[in-house]
Scaffold this motif. Sequence first.
Motif, mmCIF file in Angstrom:
data_model
loop_
_atom_site.group_PDB
_atom_site.id
_atom_site.type_symbol
_atom_site.label_atom_id
_atom_site.label_comp_id
_atom_site.label_asym_id
_atom_site.label_seq_id
_atom_site.Cartn_x
_atom_site.Cartn_y
_atom_site.Cartn_z
ATOM 1 N N GLN A 175 10.707 6.274 -3.852
ATOM 2 C CA GLN A 175 10.263 6.899 -2.682
ATOM 3 C C GLN A 175 10.823 8.289 -2.538
ATOM 4 O O GLN A 175 9.961 8.998 -2.077
ATOM 5 N N ARG A 176 12.083 8.434 -2.731
ATOM 6 C CA ARG A 176 12.318 10.030 -2.867
ATOM 7 C C ARG A 176 11.614 10.767 -3.993
ATOM 8 O O ARG A 176 11.628 12.078 -3.566
ATOM 9 N N LEU A 177 11.376 10.132 -5.084
ATOM 10 C CA LEU A 177 10.883 11.034 -6.259
ATOM 11 C C LEU A 177 9.160 11.370 -5.874
ATOM 12 O O LEU A 177 8.884 12.255 -6.310
ATOM 13 N N ALA A 178 8.735 10.558 -4.855
ATOM 14 C CA ALA A 178 7.426 10.840 -4.462
ATOM 15 C C ALA A 178 7.395 12.458 -3.857
ATOM 16 O O ALA A 178 6.252 13.110 -3.867
ATOM 17 N N MET B 57 0.919 -1.232 -0.004
ATOM 18 C CA MET B 57 -0.002 -0.158 -0.107
ATOM 19 C C MET B 57 0.976 1.381 -0.110
ATOM 20 O O MET B 57 0.467 2.061 -0.735
ATOM 21 N N LEU B 58 1.932 1.073 0.949
ATOM 22 C CA LEU B 58 2.872 2.411 0.837
ATOM 23 C C LEU B 58 3.552 2.772 -0.403
ATOM 24 O O LEU B 58 3.632 3.699 -0.777
ATOM 25 N N GLU B 59 4.303 1.576 -0.683
ATOM 26 C CA GLU B 59 5.156 1.581 -2.073
ATOM 27 C C GLU B 59 4.246 2.037 -3.196
ATOM 28 O O GLU B 59 4.712 2.668 -4.173
ATOM 29 N N GLY B 60 3.002 1.495 -3.014
ATOM 30 C CA GLY B 60 2.214 1.669 -4.390
ATOM 31 C C GLY B 60 1.982 3.319 -4.366
ATOM 32 O O GLY B 60 1.865 3.850 -5.468
ATOM 33 N N ARG B 61 1.574 3.821 -3.143
ATOM 34 C CA ARG B 61 1.264 5.399 -3.105
ATOM 35 C C ARG B 61 2.595 6.077 -3.570
ATOM 36 O O ARG B 61 2.505 7.009 -4.147
ATOM 37 N N CYS B 62 3.628 5.552 -2.918
ATOM 38 C CA CYS B 62 5.186 6.367 -3.497
ATOM 39 C C CYS B 62 4.987 6.300 -4.956
ATOM 40 O O CYS B 62 5.552 7.304 -5.764
ATOM 41 N N ALA B 63 4.899 5.199 -5.729
ATOM 42 C CA ALA B 63 4.935 5.051 -6.960
ATOM 43 C C ALA B 63 3.925 5.996 -7.567
ATOM 44 O O ALA B 63 4.313 6.887 -8.659
ATOM 45 N N ARG C 278 -1.766 3.241 -12.856
ATOM 46 C CA ARG C 278 -1.034 2.075 -13.440
ATOM 47 C C ARG C 278 0.324 2.008 -12.638
ATOM 48 O O ARG C 278 0.508 0.749 -12.221
ATOM 49 N N ALA C 279 1.144 2.899 -12.136
ATOM 50 C CA ALA C 279 2.255 3.073 -11.692
ATOM 51 C C ALA C 279 1.780 2.509 -10.084
ATOM 52 O O ALA C 279 2.597 1.465 -9.618
ATOM 53 N N GLU C 280 0.833 2.950 -9.458
ATOM 54 C CA GLU C 280 0.404 2.555 -8.047
ATOM 55 C C GLU C 280 0.047 1.218 -7.907
ATOM 56 O O GLU C 280 0.426 0.327 -7.279
#
Length: 239
Positions: free
Chosen positions: A150-153, A98-104, A204-206
Amino acid sequence: MQPMALAPPVAPSLRGASLHDGVATRLRMMMFEQELLPGQWIDEKALATEWQISRTPLREALKVLAAEGLVELVPQRGCRVVELDDHDAEQLFPVMAMLEGRCAGEATRQMNDASRAELRHWHEELERHAEAGDRDGYYRANHEFHSLVQRLAGNRWLARCTGDLRRFVRLMRGRQLLMPGRMQASIGEHRELLAALLASDAERAERAMHDHLMAQLVALKALRDQEAQETYAKAHPNA
């Protein structure tokens, strides 16, 4: 943009802002690289002698790591690295997905030429290690790729939550890659993720990142079942 060579991690200096901070950083890296294994007791005396420090900063560092949940302080016995079980993995990976999907998803809104080039670079590293069957190299490049997303988010609160939990994922050190065929499946998932990121398609990325993390959990379960079957077969050769 000059290519960035993927080098083995360098042990951080023990002389930083404070000695115990440097010790804590080095101990974390030893856990992440499995120089200290899950469940292993930490020999304070041996480390203090090897690093030429007193045991006071070492104990202060262990308190920091205990507060982070990476080690367990056991009264009258010492300190050991935490050991995550199957139940921990089944609870942790959906949260990370969930968290990394949100980052993407959020990263797609921050794309520029430099960030696209950096994403391509780390994906090329993944492709190279996958083709060579280099599991350790793939694991390290994968960590860099995910950290970059993560940083790019650009969301410090999301980064804080994701970074805190990623420590526990790193304790498993890409164990799911031991499953036959998993590395090739993983690089396929990364190709889909990269395409979505470069297209700035947030939804799509998420979804791609979420599914990639959940696929890791599926692989871990399959590996666990395979190892259990192998253990049983060795114990019961005539069954």
